[in-house]
Design a protein around this motif. Sequence first.
Motif: not given
Length: 417
Positions: A174-189
């Motif tokens: 809803a608040t992030y634009d993924f249209s030009d992303v190559d890789v997703v990094w997800v960092s947990a608390t």
Amino acid sequence: MHTTRPARNVRALPIGAVAALAAVALGAGPVAAPASAATESSAATTTTAATAAAATSASVDGCRLPAAVDGLGSGFPLDEQALPATGTLKAAMLFVDFEDHPAPAGSLGEAEANLAPGVEYLEQVSGGRLDVTTTASDGWVRMPEPSTAYPFERGLTYEDHVRYIGDAVAAADATYDFSDVDVVWVSATREAPNITYSPTTNFLDVTADGNHLTHAVTFGYDQWRWGGLVLAHETGHTLGLPDLYLFEAPPEDPGNWHAAAGGWDLMGLISGQGPEFLGWHRWQLGWLDDDQVVCADPGRTTTARLNPVARSADAPSWQDAMVVYPLSETRVVVVENRRPVGYDEGIAAGGALVYTVDTSVRSGHGPVRVVDSTPGSADGLDDAPFAPGTSWTEPTTGAVLSFHAGPGDTSRVTIKP
């Protein structure tokens, strides 16, 4: 930690295998270059260079081993699923928390700072050939399920991992634009210790903002042990590099998951003393020019003068970074110069590092094996490099490799078939 693929289980470095449980520790201070290195005359330098030029005319194509396994590997070209290792890599960094483990107020800065050195590593080691552009989420993203809903045990499946990444992307969309992303990094608390470790997938299969996302990394609780270099290690997988630690320790040395390559490459022991990428990996990624590779001719003597591999990114393309001696269609011996500079500043022993590369061996099964110059020593492979004045005979061909000090902190290597 290696990649998740469809219908395959994730395997990761056992927690008990690590030698250091704190943030990356580079060990003791620098080791001085051999005193003799500063005494070689300029005339000898000229002779050595001329000899090298005359005796190393074999095309590098003879040493550029073809890929012999699917997926992550040590051959050329890298797997077709790998992201380009040169140019700009656009990463989405999503910081996530959970209803059962909310992130404390003010903790975002610590999370960002922990992983930032990994981006610096990639840009520095690549010599700027890889530009990593990171755009972080605006604050913590709340995952739709509690942390316990994601089974981050050692048997985490591809489907589990894709669900976890997909939930993070959907929660941020809803608040992030993924249209030009190559890789997703997800960092947990840090408050969610049951998100235990940091797997990579090159087969994500999630679409957001019209972009089909294929590559992703989860940074779990182990990021607080490894520090930012875990980001560089996992990104190495998205670029196609294999794991150099062993998924199964040798029966004769139980518990030693680093018996193959030790701490001489970031794709092995992340907290190892020498976390520079090997020259071979740099060549695969396009971070080392062909002109910096000496491909030895098995039919005649080859001499090369090698600069420290840690300086290869900034060195002129005509300065040699490694010498490669072909053994078969899938195997070579590689020699490179490791000195206490760059990310190698904490190595216990500098000198000529010798290793074999076998492109028919899969990730996690020892595609790279370091030759130990001091077998049986208490330091394991930490003191593996060969000192000036020593030699090693390759057992399958009988070729003799001799090592000598060169000017400054260079190493001179001679291979006699």
